[in-house]
Structures are given as structure tokens and as C-alpha cells.
Design a protein around this motif. Structure first.
Motif, PDB file in Angstrom:
ATOM      1  N   ILE A  56       0.853  -1.194   0.000  1.00  0.00           N
ATOM      2  CA  ILE A  56       0.000   0.000   0.000  1.00  0.00           C
ATOM      3  C   ILE A  56       0.891   1.248   0.000  1.00  0.00           C
ATOM      4  CG2 ILE A  56      -1.698   1.339   1.310  1.00  0.00           C
ATOM      5  CD1 ILE A  56      -2.820  -1.340   2.363  1.00  0.00           C
ATOM      6  N   ALA A  57       1.934   1.216   0.830  1.00  0.00           N
ATOM      7  CA  ALA A  57       2.838   2.364   0.922  1.00  0.00           C
ATOM      8  C   ALA A  57       3.491   2.653  -0.435  1.00  0.00           C
ATOM      9  CB  ALA A  57       3.913   2.105   1.980  1.00  0.00           C
ATOM     10  N   ALA A  58       3.712   1.595  -1.210  1.00  0.00           N
ATOM     11  CA  ALA A  58       4.373   1.751  -2.508  1.00  0.00           C
ATOM     12  C   ALA A  58       3.543   2.587  -3.474  1.00  0.00           C
ATOM     13  CB  ALA A  58       4.659   0.376  -3.117  1.00  0.00           C
ATOM     14  N   LYS A  59       2.268   2.756  -3.172  1.00  0.00           N
ATOM     15  CA  LYS A  59       1.414   3.580  -4.043  1.00  0.00           C
ATOM     16  C   LYS A  59       1.654   5.067  -3.815  1.00  0.00           C
ATOM     17  CE  LYS A  59      -1.989   0.268  -5.299  1.00  0.00           C
ATOM     18  NZ  LYS A  59      -2.531   0.107  -6.657  1.00  0.00           N
ATOM     19  N   LYS A  60       2.403   5.395  -2.773  1.00  0.00           N
ATOM     20  CA  LYS A  60       2.806   6.794  -2.541  1.00  0.00           C
ATOM     21  C   LYS A  60       1.623   7.741  -2.416  1.00  0.00           C
ATOM     22  CE  LYS A  60       7.264   5.918  -3.055  1.00  0.00           C
ATOM     23  NZ  LYS A  60       7.816   5.524  -1.783  1.00  0.00           N
TER      24      LYS A  60
END
Ligand code: HEC
Length: 105
Positions: A56-60
Motif C-alpha cells: 500500500i505504501a508503494a502507491k505513494k
């Protein structure tokens, strides 16, 4: 009497239960994730019902956007997952969770 050591050895090889919470979640955040039920579907190290936190964090997303998506999920962002139900999280708690997610690598 060869059986007993063998059984003990087998018992020792029982795979350890994998923790749902990764070691990298700060205790205060983990408490919020537990309190609001997020931890049942999201974990640090693997996909559960929902995507792993780092994915999820990788979606920025911005913190604001994260809060929006939790209050009003857009399942089309995650093909192959069941849709997340809207989650009611008090603003202060949501801000802390969202802030943590934006800093997660
Ligand atoms: C019953 C399981 C379940 C629970 C409980 C749950 N989630 Fe989810 N979550 C999902 C699934 C499945 C997805 C991916 C599909 C979707 O977004 O609808 C997801 C997606 C997300 C996303 C990504 C949204 C996007 O559009 O990219 C965030 C952020 C999120 N969850 C945060 C939370 C937080 C914070 C909580 C606790 C308040 C929580 N989730 C509780 C299952 C859950």
C-alpha cells in the motif's frame, strides 16, 4: 526406543507460527491497527485479506488520500482482492496511521 527422539525432532520442526504483525510496526501504531481491526486483514510481511502495508505504501498516497480511501475504499485500485468495507476510524487515529503509511518504505 528410537521413536521418542524421532518424535521430538519432528515436533521441533513444526513451522513457527508467523506473526501477523511485522517487527517494523511501532507499538503505538500496532495498537491502533489492532484497535480498529486493520491488523485482521493487513500485515507487514505478507498479503492477508488485504494487501501488505508496504504494498500500500508503494502507491505513494498522501496521508489525506489514505484517510479518504479508508473511509471510502476504491476496490478498483486492487484487482484480485475482495473489496474492503469502509472503515470508521476517528480522525486523530486515522492521521497517525496514514502518517505512518506515508513514511513506510
Ligand atoms: C476485512 C478486511 C479488511 C480490514 C478489516 C481492513 N482492510 Fe484495508 N483493505 C482490505 C482489502 C481487501 C483491500 C484492497 C481492496 C480495496 O481497497 O477495496 C484494502 C485496502 C486498503 C488500503 C489501500 C486503499 C487503496 O485504494 O489503495 C488502505 C490504505 C487500507 N486498506 C487501510 C486499512 C486500514 C487503516 C484499516 C483499519 C482501519 C483497514 N484497511 C481494515 C481489507 C481490509
Amino acid at each position: 526406543m528410537l521413536l521418542l527422539p524421532l518424535l521430538l525432532a519432528l515436533a521441533a520442526f513444526k513451522p513457527a507460527e508467523r506473526p501477523v504483525a511485522g517487527p517494523d510496526i511501532p507499538a503505538d501504531i500496532q495498537a491502533l491497527l489492532d484497535k480498529h481491526g486493520c491488523a485482521a486483514c493487513h500485515a507487514m510481511n505478507r498479503k492477508l485479506v488485504g494487501p501488505a502495508w508496504p504494498d500500500i505504501a508503494a502507491k505513494k498516497y498522501s496521508a489525506k488520500r489514505i484517510a479518504q480511501l479508508v473511509a471510502k475504499p476504491e476496490p478498483s485500485n486492487w484487482p484480485g482482492y475482495v473489496p474492503m468495507a469502509a472503515q470508521k476510524v476517528p480522525k486523530a487515529d486515522m492521521n497517525k496511521i496514514a502518517d505512518w503509511l506515508t513514511k513506510l518504505k
